[in-house]
Design a protein around this motif. Structure first.
Motif, PDB file in Angstrom:
ATOM      1  N   LYS A  52       0.811  -1.222   0.000  1.00  0.00           N
ATOM      2  CA  LYS A  52       0.000   0.000   0.000  1.00  0.00           C
ATOM      3  C   LYS A  52       0.842   1.269   0.000  1.00  0.00           C
ATOM      4  N   ASP A  53       2.090   1.182   0.469  1.00  0.00           N
ATOM      5  CA  ASP A  53       2.951   2.371   0.526  1.00  0.00           C
ATOM      6  C   ASP A  53       3.985   2.404  -0.591  1.00  0.00           C
ATOM      7  N   ILE A  54       3.811   1.595  -1.613  1.00  0.00           N
ATOM      8  CA  ILE A  54       4.822   1.516  -2.668  1.00  0.00           C
ATOM      9  C   ILE A  54       4.945   2.833  -3.435  1.00  0.00           C
ATOM     10  N   GLY A  55       3.892   3.646  -3.403  1.00  0.00           N
ATOM     11  CA  GLY A  55       3.945   4.934  -4.085  1.00  0.00           C
ATOM     12  C   GLY A  55       5.036   5.844  -3.548  1.00  0.00           C
ATOM     13  N   SER A  61       1.408   8.561  -6.579  1.00  0.00           N
ATOM     14  CA  SER A  61       0.365   7.702  -6.029  1.00  0.00           C
ATOM     15  C   SER A  61       0.023   6.569  -6.986  1.00  0.00           C
ATOM     16  N   PHE A  62      -0.516   5.498  -6.407  1.00  0.00           N
ATOM     17  CA  PHE A  62      -0.977   4.333  -7.170  1.00  0.00           C
ATOM     18  C   PHE A  62      -2.472   4.158  -6.931  1.00  0.00           C
ATOM     19  N   GLY A  91     -10.074 -10.151 -17.412  1.00  0.00           N
ATOM     20  CA  GLY A  91     -10.717  -9.933 -16.114  1.00  0.00           C
ATOM     21  C   GLY A  91     -11.111 -11.199 -15.400  1.00  0.00           C
ATOM     22  N   ALA A  92     -10.475 -12.309 -15.765  1.00  0.00           N
ATOM     23  CA  ALA A  92     -10.827 -13.574 -15.125  1.00  0.00           C
ATOM     24  C   ALA A  92     -10.267 -13.632 -13.703  1.00  0.00           C
ATOM     25  N   GLY A  93     -10.882 -14.433 -12.853  1.00  0.00           N
ATOM     26  CA  GLY A  93     -10.392 -14.611 -11.495  1.00  0.00           C
ATOM     27  C   GLY A  93     -10.573 -13.367 -10.651  1.00  0.00           C
ATOM     28  N   THR A  94      -9.624 -13.142  -9.760  1.00  0.00           N
ATOM     29  CA  THR A  94      -9.754 -12.031  -8.818  1.00  0.00           C
ATOM     30  C   THR A  94      -8.563 -11.095  -8.897  1.00  0.00           C
ATOM     31  N   ALA A  95      -7.895 -11.040 -10.042  1.00  0.00           N
ATOM     32  CA  ALA A  95      -6.704 -10.212 -10.181  1.00  0.00           C
ATOM     33  C   ALA A  95      -7.021  -8.734  -9.996  1.00  0.00           C
ATOM     34  N   SER A  96      -6.028  -8.000  -9.506  1.00  0.00           N
ATOM     35  CA  SER A  96      -6.136  -6.550  -9.413  1.00  0.00           C
ATOM     36  C   SER A  96      -4.848  -5.937  -9.936  1.00  0.00           C
ATOM     37  N   LEU A  97      -4.887  -4.643 -10.204  1.00  0.00           N
ATOM     38  CA  LEU A  97      -3.746  -3.949 -10.792  1.00  0.00           C
ATOM     39  C   LEU A  97      -3.413  -2.712  -9.981  1.00  0.00           C
ATOM     40  N   LEU A  98      -2.180  -2.639  -9.489  1.00  0.00           N
ATOM     41  CA  LEU A  98      -1.670  -1.420  -8.878  1.00  0.00           C
ATOM     42  C   LEU A  98      -0.989  -0.624  -9.983  1.00  0.00           C
ATOM     43  N   SER A 100       0.559   3.198 -11.354  1.00  0.00           N
ATOM     44  CA  SER A 100       1.016   4.539 -10.997  1.00  0.00           C
ATOM     45  C   SER A 100       0.279   5.585 -11.821  1.00  0.00           C
ATOM     46  N   GLU A 101       0.338   6.831 -11.363  1.00  0.00           N
ATOM     47  CA  GLU A 101      -0.378   7.924 -12.026  1.00  0.00           C
ATOM     48  C   GLU A 101      -0.006   8.048 -13.497  1.00  0.00           C
ATOM     49  N   ASP A 102       1.294   7.980 -13.794  1.00  0.00           N
ATOM     50  CA  ASP A 102       1.734   8.143 -15.184  1.00  0.00           C
ATOM     51  C   ASP A 102       1.786   6.822 -15.943  1.00  0.00           C
ATOM     52  N   GLU A 103       1.362   5.734 -15.282  1.00  0.00           N
ATOM     53  CA  GLU A 103       1.292   4.395 -15.869  1.00  0.00           C
ATOM     54  C   GLU A 103       2.652   3.842 -16.273  1.00  0.00           C
ATOM     55  N   THR A 104       3.716   4.376 -15.688  1.00  0.00           N
ATOM     56  CA  THR A 104       5.043   3.806 -15.950  1.00  0.00           C
ATOM     57  C   THR A 104       5.267   2.526 -15.154  1.00  0.00           C
ATOM     58  N   VAL A 105       4.561   2.385 -14.035  1.00  0.00           N
ATOM     59  CA  VAL A 105       4.709   1.202 -13.186  1.00  0.00           C
ATOM     60  C   VAL A 105       3.352   0.546 -12.988  1.00  0.00           C
ATOM     61  N   GLY A 106       3.301  -0.741 -13.245  1.00  0.00           N
ATOM     62  CA  GLY A 106       2.075  -1.500 -13.020  1.00  0.00           C
ATOM     63  C   GLY A 106       2.410  -2.838 -12.379  1.00  0.00           C
ATOM     64  N   ILE A 107       1.634  -3.232 -11.376  1.00  0.00           N
ATOM     65  CA  ILE A 107       1.856  -4.513 -10.698  1.00  0.00           C
ATOM     66  C   ILE A 107       0.536  -5.272 -10.678  1.00  0.00           C
ATOM     67  N   THR A 108       0.446  -6.331 -11.454  1.00  0.00           N
ATOM     68  CA  THR A 108      -0.747  -7.172 -11.467  1.00  0.00           C
ATOM     69  C   THR A 108      -0.649  -8.179 -10.335  1.00  0.00           C
ATOM     70  N   LEU A 109      -1.678  -8.247  -9.509  1.00  0.00           N
ATOM     71  CA  LEU A 109      -1.698  -9.115  -8.334  1.00  0.00           C
ATOM     72  C   LEU A 109      -2.650 -10.283  -8.550  1.00  0.00           C
ATOM     73  N   ALA A 110      -2.165 -11.493  -8.241  1.00  0.00           N
ATOM     74  CA  ALA A 110      -2.994 -12.706  -8.309  1.00  0.00           C
ATOM     75  C   ALA A 110      -3.609 -12.900  -9.682  1.00  0.00           C
ATOM     76  N   GLY A 111      -2.815 -12.676 -10.708  1.00  0.00           N
ATOM     77  CA  GLY A 111      -3.258 -12.942 -12.077  1.00  0.00           C
ATOM     78  C   GLY A 111      -2.809 -14.325 -12.490  1.00  0.00           C
ATOM     79  N   GLU A 112      -2.090 -14.432 -13.608  1.00  0.00           N
ATOM     80  CA  GLU A 112      -1.531 -15.727 -14.015  1.00  0.00           C
ATOM     81  C   GLU A 112      -0.457 -16.169 -13.028  1.00  0.00           C
TER      82      GLU A 112
END
Length: 343
Positions: A52-55, A61-62, A91-98, A100-112
């Protein structure tokens, strides 16, 4: 804050974007495909809480996007902007995406996989992106233990990612090279070195806009530095070939090249309807003309931004609901509003 693909400064003649992606899984957890929906939800929640504090590490912010509860159009728009892969966009399963504001950083959680970390840039800077991804990876690993094997490296859901779990990629604009008869042979030759070349936008085997991504195929038995060096080397080789073809064409057929570029600009400025294929083809010509100094705009503009934002899902996100019945008309109007006049 501008997204990374909207920046107008430091645009390069051939290099369009760079990407570093890392795949990680947690120790003592089965791969997501083996988890129940409830367990995946718990895992995604646990990961999001821990990050939650990775930003603060990135200085921005994320937002946490629940992919399973996000509208299909928005998920597809994220895929078109390359913030998500195809599986995430479904959008299958329960994945979520963190993200960043400028979309340079993205972290997909519980995806593949449990974690899919991605760093993007609109410049040719794989080494810099690797430093950032490595820093974020260390931050995550301090909070979660990874599944790691001394012999095989990082363990992943797909064998093609085992080892470093690293995918390094560079997007190139190759309008002249890809139109030539030797392009297929050149791609095959480069493939022997362990890299893949694929079109970024298009249907099936058809690629729109001359945009191609070069990435490594091997992740096992090589170091991260070796992967990045190989991708950079092959991208430089393709870029050099594109520049050579442009130079020869400008020398021998300058008027013909200028004619195609200015015709393309004219269509984009005055067309009332445009398909994705038409718009991407003309934008590709205009971008090549701008990079070679054959035409100059009154105001700065990112042609790559237009290429991204006229894709179907992103276009729907950017126009009023009443205009969405005719995307060809809306696409042409959007380009007319965004494309500056010439000097």
């Amino acid at each position: 804050m501008l997204k990374w693909y909207q920046e107008t400064e430091n645009q390069h003649d051939v290099f369009v974007a760079s990407r570093i992606r890392l795949v990680r899984n947690l120790e003592h957890y089965p791969f997501p495909v083996k988890l129940s929906d409830e367990s995946r939800k718990e895992l995604a929640k646990k990961l999001a809480e821990g990050l939650k504090d990775i930003g603060s590490l990135c200085g921005q912010s994320f937002r946490n996007i629940s992919l399973s509860s996000t509208e299909e159009t928005e998920r597809e728009a994220l895929r078109e902007r390359r913030a998500l892969n195809g599986a995430g966009a479904e959008g299958a399963g329960t994945a979520s995406l963190l993200l960043s504001e400028d979309e340079t950083v993205g972290i997909t959680l519980a995806g593949e996989d449990h974690l899919r970390l991605q760093c993007m840039s609109g410049q040719a800077e794989l080494s810099k992106l690797w430093e950032e991804a490595n820093r974020l990876d260390d931050y995550i690993n301090e909070r979660f233990d990874y599944a790691f094997h001394e012999k095989y490296g990082y363990l992943t859901a797909y064998p093609t990612n085992v080892g470093t779990g690293l995918r390094a990629a560079v997007t190139l604009h190759l309008p002249m090279l890809s139109a030539g008869k030797r392009f297929g042979k050149l791609v095959a030759e480069i493939g022997r070195f362990g890299v893949a070349v694929r079109g970024v936008y298009g249907d099936g085997n058809e690629n729109y806009g001359g945009l191609y991504e070069i990435s490594n195929q091997k992740t096992l038995g090589v170091t991260e530095e070796e992967v990045i060096s190989l991708v950079k080397q092959m991208a430089d080789r393709l870029a050099a070939s594109e520049r050579k073809m442009k130079s020869v064409t400008l020398k021998n057929h300058r008027t013909d090249m200028e004619d195609e570029i200015f015709k393309s600009y004219g269509v984009l400025r005055y067309a009332k309807k445009l398909t994705v294929k038409e718009a991407m083809t003309y934008l590709s010509q205009v971008r090549a003309g701008e990079m070679e100094g054959l035409l100059q705009f009154q105001n700065p503009v990112s042609i790559y931004r237009l290429m991204v934002e006229i894709q179907p899902a992103n276009l729907r996100m950017n126009i009023p609901a009443e205009e969405q019945n005719d995307l060809k008309q809306a696409r042409a109007a959007y380009i007319r509003s965004m494309l500056p006049e010439l000097v």
